[in-house]
Motif scaffolding. Structure first.
Motif, short mmCIF file in Angstrom:
data_model
loop_
_atom_site.label_atom_id
_atom_site.label_comp_id
_atom_site.label_asym_id
_atom_site.label_seq_id
_atom_site.Cartn_x
_atom_site.Cartn_y
_atom_site.Cartn_z
N LEU A 1 50.99 67.59 48.87
CA LEU A 1 51.88 66.72 49.63
C LEU A 1 51.11 65.86 50.62
CD1 LEU A 1 54.73 65.78 50.36
CD2 LEU A 1 54.88 67.71 51.95
N ALA A 2 50.15 66.48 51.32
CA ALA A 2 49.36 65.72 52.30
C ALA A 2 48.52 64.64 51.63
CB ALA A 2 48.46 66.67 53.09
N ALA A 3 47.95 64.96 50.47
CA ALA A 3 47.15 63.97 49.74
C ALA A 3 48.02 62.80 49.30
CB ALA A 3 46.46 64.61 48.54
N TRP A 4 49.22 63.12 48.82
CA TRP A 4 50.13 62.05 48.41
C TRP A 4 50.55 61.20 49.60
CZ3 TRP A 4 55.26 60.88 49.59
CH2 TRP A 4 55.85 59.91 48.78
N ARG A 5 50.83 61.85 50.73
CA ARG A 5 51.32 61.12 51.91
C ARG A 5 50.25 60.23 52.52
NH1 ARG A 5 52.36 65.18 54.74
NH2 ARG A 5 50.61 65.04 56.20
N THR A 6 49.00 60.67 52.49
CA THR A 6 47.94 59.92 53.17
C THR A 6 47.20 58.94 52.25
OG1 THR A 6 46.39 61.74 52.73
CG2 THR A 6 47.57 61.75 54.84
N VAL A 7 47.25 59.17 50.93
CA VAL A 7 46.50 58.32 50.01
C VAL A 7 47.42 57.46 49.16
CG1 VAL A 7 44.87 58.28 48.08
CG2 VAL A 7 44.58 59.96 49.92
N THR A 8 48.35 58.09 48.44
CA THR A 8 49.17 57.36 47.47
C THR A 8 50.28 56.56 48.13
OG1 THR A 8 48.70 59.07 45.83
CG2 THR A 8 50.54 57.59 45.38
N LEU A 9 50.99 57.20 49.08
CA LEU A 9 52.13 56.51 49.70
C LEU A 9 51.75 55.21 50.39
CD1 LEU A 9 55.13 56.51 50.25
CD2 LEU A 9 54.71 57.92 52.29
N PRO A 10 50.66 55.17 51.20
CA PRO A 10 50.28 53.87 51.79
C PRO A 10 49.97 52.81 50.74
CG PRO A 10 49.19 55.67 52.94
CD PRO A 10 49.81 56.27 51.71
N ALA A 11 49.35 53.23 49.62
CA ALA A 11 49.03 52.26 48.56
C ALA A 11 50.30 51.74 47.90
CB ALA A 11 48.13 52.91 47.52
N LEU A 12 51.31 52.60 47.80
CA LEU A 12 52.57 52.19 47.18
C LEU A 12 53.49 51.44 48.13
CD1 LEU A 12 53.52 55.42 45.17
CD2 LEU A 12 52.70 53.26 44.23
N GLY A 13 53.14 51.41 49.41
CA GLY A 13 54.03 50.82 50.41
C GLY A 13 54.56 49.44 50.06
N PRO A 14 53.70 48.47 49.71
CA PRO A 14 54.22 47.14 49.37
C PRO A 14 55.16 47.14 48.18
CG PRO A 14 51.87 47.05 49.83
CD PRO A 14 52.23 48.50 49.77
N ALA A 15 54.87 47.95 47.15
CA ALA A 15 55.75 48.00 45.98
C ALA A 15 57.09 48.63 46.33
CB ALA A 15 55.07 48.76 44.84
N VAL A 16 57.07 49.71 47.14
CA VAL A 16 58.32 50.34 47.56
C VAL A 16 59.15 49.37 48.40
CG1 VAL A 16 59.32 52.21 48.95
CG2 VAL A 16 57.36 52.67 47.47
N ALA A 17 58.48 48.65 49.29
CA ALA A 17 59.19 47.67 50.12
C ALA A 17 59.78 46.56 49.27
CB ALA A 17 58.25 47.09 51.17
N ALA A 18 59.04 46.12 48.25
CA ALA A 18 59.55 45.07 47.37
C ALA A 18 60.76 45.56 46.59
CB ALA A 18 58.45 44.61 46.40
N ALA A 19 60.69 46.79 46.08
CA ALA A 19 61.83 47.35 45.34
C ALA A 19 63.04 47.52 46.26
CB ALA A 19 61.43 48.69 44.73
N ALA A 20 62.80 48.04 47.48
CA ALA A 20 63.91 48.21 48.42
C ALA A 20 64.55 46.88 48.77
CB ALA A 20 63.40 48.91 49.69
N LEU A 21 63.72 45.86 48.92
CA LEU A 21 64.26 44.54 49.24
C LEU A 21 65.15 44.02 48.11
CD1 LEU A 21 64.27 41.95 51.00
CD2 LEU A 21 62.28 41.19 49.69
N MET A 22 64.70 44.15 46.87
CA MET A 22 65.49 43.67 45.74
C MET A 22 66.79 44.45 45.60
SD MET A 22 62.76 42.61 42.76
CE MET A 22 61.74 44.08 42.82
N VAL A 23 66.74 45.77 45.78
CA VAL A 23 67.95 46.58 45.70
C VAL A 23 68.92 46.18 46.80
CG1 VAL A 23 68.89 48.92 45.90
CG2 VAL A 23 66.80 48.52 44.59
#
Length: 561
Positions: A191-213
């Motif tokens: 969980l910590a590895a995902w939160r500190t490495v993957t989630l920040p990298a996915l941030g722009p894509a998650v924000a883009a998806a949230a915006l479109m939804v």
């Protein structure tokens, strides 16, 4: 001397980059000015410019009405709730489709995108059959959810599940899993590895998806109108009511302005937050990151995602198929056979012709959306200045402005030379491309901005022009995102209804327009034909997206892509 020469070269490179950016922006800006801003502004002018004078006082009059304030509050509240619920349910799906390999994955990924192309009136009817009086829940447990906000929220998840899965999952599949594995080797938990490495990298894509939804649910029309009953109304529903039923263009114009301003503020906040979190990422071939599930946790996650897809996606789609086959004489294809004949009333041509029309329109709209959106995304890759940020916000406005306003605006503005397009075949694809462009931009931009800028700089130092640098550096790394963007644009074009219903000619109806017209006529035959056309629309979309899924970009010589 060498330092001075280097500085001169750097300044020349900056000037060339700025000129290239402006050149890339020119075509999208012209496209949006002619086919979006002009029609919308014309509608607003007709509503607020009366007898040669502007009636700006009408804005305060409309916003002072308690029922209008209630509409505004419910529009914002349900959009926020729908976005949060969609992200909660769909983000696990994005991980499963990006990182897990299981039988039927490509088919299922295409199927979850099908709801995105269905006309809202069809989906509203399907959910009414599930959640309303005499529906599945009512039959099994005596529970009804129609005329409640829960029916609206669940239908919005049904629509937008694919937005999150394909936007976030598209980037997630290309993130190098070795970075997260390295964090775990250093002692971090999963969980910590995902939160500190993957989630920040996915941030722009998650924000883009949230915006479109959010934008899609903010402008929700058919779902709210059918499932919400008289107690719930969004801005889009109210604009349609004021325009088509009450014929009060001044109130409709005020609500359009409110919608425009609200969307503009949302886009500004989105651009500011995403810009602070973007960084260069190591992207790899998506085909090499998916693995068979390992451990009880991954198997449980896969089972949960498959169960949610079955309940929220497959079950409503199954209702449509069942109703298309449920004829008075029993299960059969009678409704499908009726699609090959014209009755001379609803259509001037056999309803089945709508399939060919929709495919031709969607292909043309996809080509336009890829051209305009690709140029725009390339220009936005280089983050600089308020002009570029304003351009980024402009591209998203069609998702937050009433399709009713755009379609009606096409009718009253593109009717005289040099823009007399009323009889032009291209009128429908141009309207559909307006909605497809934002999806192309939002899908490609996170990947483009994740490309290490030093690669472009190295190409420029070696003498490559900005165009050649983009072709040699960026394009090979974003081919997968380009295919995903094409799939989104094609799917959106197939299902676009709000604007198309105003401008599609009677002898060239699209599938959504044909379905709506059949549903608007009484009788079991018309209803059965509408369900049959909806099923055909589902199949066409699923097959098209499945073909795109099978198109995989070849690996580059480096072996990383």
């Amino acid at each position: 001397m060498d330092v001075a020469r280097t500085e001169v070269v750097r300044k020349q490179r900056v000037r060339r980059g700025s000129a290239a950016r402006l050149g890339l922006m020119a075509v999208p800006v012209a496209f949006f000015a002619v086919f979006f801003a002009y029609p919308v502004v014309s509608i607003v002018e007709r509503g607020l410019h009366v007898d040669g004078a502007w009636q700006f006082g009408r804005i305060l009059d409309v916003l002072g009405q308690s029922d209008i304030r209630h509409v505004l509050w419910f529009t914002v509240w349900q959009a926020l709730a729908s976005t949060a619920l969609t992200l909660l349910i769909a983000l696990p799906g994005a991980y499963v489709f990006a990182r897990l390999d299981f039988p039927g994955k490509q088919v299922l990924r295409a199927v979850v995108t099908v709801p995105f192309v269905l006309p809202t009136v069809v989906v509203g009817t399907a959910f009414l059959a599930l959640l309303g009086q005499g529906g599945l829940l009512d039959h099994l447990w005596g529970v009804r959810l129609d005329t409640t906000v829960w029916a609206i929220l669940l239908a919005h998840v049904f629509f937008n599940y694919a937005v999150v899965v394909r936007t976030v999952g598209g980037l997630w599949a290309q993130l190098d899993p070795r970075q997260e594995e390295a964090a775990r080797m250093l002692g971090a938990s999963r969980l910590a590895a995902w939160r500190t490495v993957t989630l920040p990298a996915l941030g722009p894509a998650v924000a883009a998806a949230a915006l479109m939804v959010f934008l899609f649910t903010f402008t929700s029309f058919g779902v709210v109108q059918i499932l919400g009953g008289p107690g719930f109304s969004t801005l889009e529903v109210e604009i349609y009511r004021q325009t088509a039923q009450i014929f009060d263009l001044s109130t409709a114009a005020v609500l359009t302005i409110v919608q425009f301003v609200a969307v503009g503020l949302i886009l500004c906040v989105h651009a500011w937050t995403v810009r602070r979190r973007e960084s260069a990422l190591r992207l790899v071939d998506a085909a090499g990151t998916a693995r068979r599930p390992r451990g009880a946790g991954q198997w449980a996650l896969l089972a949960g995602v498959l169960a949610s897809v079955a309940v929220l996606i497959l079950l409503p789609l199954g209702v449509l198929v069942q109703r298309s086959l449920d004829t008075p004489g029993g299960i059969g294809f009678a409704y499908y056979r009726e699609l090959t004949s014209a009755d001379g009333g609803t259509f001037l041509v056999p309803p089945i012709d709508a399939v060919r029309n929709s495919l031709e329109y969607a292909l043309a709209a996809t080509a336009v959306a890829l051209l305009i959106g690709g140029l725009a995304a390339a220009a936005l890759t280089r983050r600089a200045g308020r002009l570029v940020r304003g351009f980024d916000a402009l591209l998203m406005l069609p998702l937050g402005v009433s399709a009713v306003t755009v379609g009606f605006g096409f009718l009253i503005t593109l009717d005289k030379p040099p823009l007399d397009l009323r009889q032009s075949w291209w009128l429908v694809p141009l309207a559909q491309a307006l909605v497809g462009v934002p999806f192309v931009v939002r899908t490609m931009l996170p990947v483009l901005r994740a490309v290490d800028g030093r690669l472009r700089e190295a190409a420029a130092v070696l003498g490559a022009s900005p165009l050649r640098a983009w072709r040699e550096v960026d394009l090979p790394m974003v081919r997968r995102a380009l295919l995903i963007a094409a799939g989104f644009a094609f799917a959106v074009s197939l299902g676009e209804f709000g604007a198309t219903v105003f401008i599609a000619r009677p002898d060239n109806p699209t599938l959504p327009v044909a379905v709506a017209r059949l549903l608007g006529r009484a009788g079991d035959l018309n209803y059965g034909q509408a369900m049959a056309l909806s099923t055909i629309l589902m199949v066409v979309c699923a097959v098209s997206l499945l073909l795109l899924e099978r198109l995989r970009p070849a690996k580059a010589a480096t072996g990383e892509f």
